[in-house]
Design an enzyme around this catalytic site. Structure first.
Site, short mmCIF file in Angstrom:
data_model
loop_
_atom_site.label_atom_id
_atom_site.label_comp_id
_atom_site.label_asym_id
_atom_site.label_seq_id
_atom_site.Cartn_x
_atom_site.Cartn_y
_atom_site.Cartn_z
CB ILE A 238 -0.95 -0.03 1.21
CG1 ILE A 238 -1.57 -1.41 1.39
CG2 ILE A 238 -2.04 1.02 1.05
CD1 ILE A 238 -2.38 -1.89 0.20
CG HIS A 239 3.62 1.26 -3.26
ND1 HIS A 239 4.87 0.72 -3.05
CD2 HIS A 239 2.98 0.40 -4.11
CE1 HIS A 239 5.00 -0.40 -3.74
NE2 HIS A 239 3.86 -0.61 -4.38
CG ASP A 240 0.19 5.99 -3.59
OD1 ASP A 240 1.40 6.18 -3.77
OD2 ASP A 240 -0.61 5.75 -4.51
#
Length: 319
Positions: A238-240
């Site tokens: 969930i990079h962002d």
């Protein structure tokens, strides 16, 4: 006191979770969103941003449609990862309440930076085209911001589009080069975001049957098995959301100052984030890079936020 935040975004499954986290956090005030090409063409990412706001019942947040293409290279998108139209989930059709404001996303960034001079956090979680254009409009943009936090780059790890490049920087390398050179950003790249996951045991607590619950499950599990195997992780990165978690919690990331540059020429170096680790250029640091994250802290924040939001909306059942 809340921190005003503008989210420059290309929703995107992990973008959607970042937006949800920011809207739900009591210490953040989302003053607007600007959309950009990236995970899908900008018409689709703009519709996705509007639909997310409709789903979260936050139609008060203005959306500005931004750049529809990179500065100099051809448009590339990532529907093969995020789903048809750039996002998975059970999203509503956007209504008039979320119609985009009548200003380009880059100008919207400048307007909000001026309106919140010295206080605004710009969280750029897509390709950096809008930010580079905003800098061209307002060269003093870095001085107007409290902080620019960027999701992009792969400083000390492998890329996810090429062996050297992360998707956002690769998508518009010339914009990334301009922003890294001139905006003193905090760069949160694959070095830390690849491990920003919710473990399967936590995913099992998010059981809800309404549209939001179904969407959240899709957003959290958007990686196909081949990507989980490639990156040796158990659930999707969930990079962002890690970027917005770091904006809300200054203890979330460990960062270090570096002199940085982004490769913009076509070929293997396109979008590569290069750090002068040994100081061979003699250049002063022009930003900071996230080198570690408190993943337990992140998972607790994201998981708890999702559980509370789903319980309020869909009747989430958690252990």
């Amino acid at each position: 006191m809340t921190r005003p935040v503008l989210i420059d975004t290309d929703p995107g499954c992990d973008d959607a979770l970042a937006i949800l986290l920011a809207l739900e956090h009591p210490d953040l005030e989302v003053v607007g969103m600007s959309t950009v090409h990236g995970n899908a063409p900008v018409d689709a990412t703009t519709e996705n941003a509007r639909a997310i706001l409709e789903l979260l019942e936050r139609t008060d947040v203005p959306v500005a449609r931004g750049a529809d293409r990179p500065l100099l290279v051809d448009l590339e998108t990532a529907e093969h990862i995020h789903g048809e139209g750039g996002i998975k989930g059970d999203l509503p059709k956007p209504g008039p309440a979320t119609r985009p404001v009548d200003v380009h996303g880059a100008r919207f960034i400048v307007e909000q930076a001026r309106a919140h001079a010295g206080d605004l956090v710009l969280a750029a979680i897509g390709p950096l085209t809008n930010v580079a254009l905003a800098l061209a409009i307002e060269p003093d943009l870095p001085d107007l911001l409290d902080e620019l936090v960027v999701m992009g780059g792969a400083a000390f790890t492998r890329g996810n589009v090429t062996p050297l490049a992360e998707a956002n920087f690769h998508s518009d390398p010339h914009a990334a080069r301009r922003v890294v050179r001139d905006c003193s950003p905090t760069v949160v790249g694959l070095d830390v975001t690849r491990e920003a996951t919710l473990p399967p045991s936590r995913l099992e607590t998010l059981e809800a049957d309404g549209p939001l619950g179904r969407s959240v499950r899709e957003w959290l599990t958007y990686y196909e098995a081949e990507y989980l195997d490639r990156y040796d992780i158990e659930s999707a990165a969930i990079h962002d959301a890690l970027v917005l978690a770091a904006v809300a919690d200054e203890e979330m990331l460990e960062t270090e100052p570096y002199s940085m540059e982004v490769g913009a020429d076509d070929g293997l170096a396109r979008g590569a984030l290069v750090c002068d680790v040994e100081g061979v250029t003699g250049a002063e640091p022009n930003g900071r890079i996230a080198v570690d994250a408190d993943y337990d802290r992140f998972r607790d924040l994201l998981g708890t936020t999702l559980e509370r939001r789903l319980e309020r909306t869909d009747g989430c059942v958690s252990d």
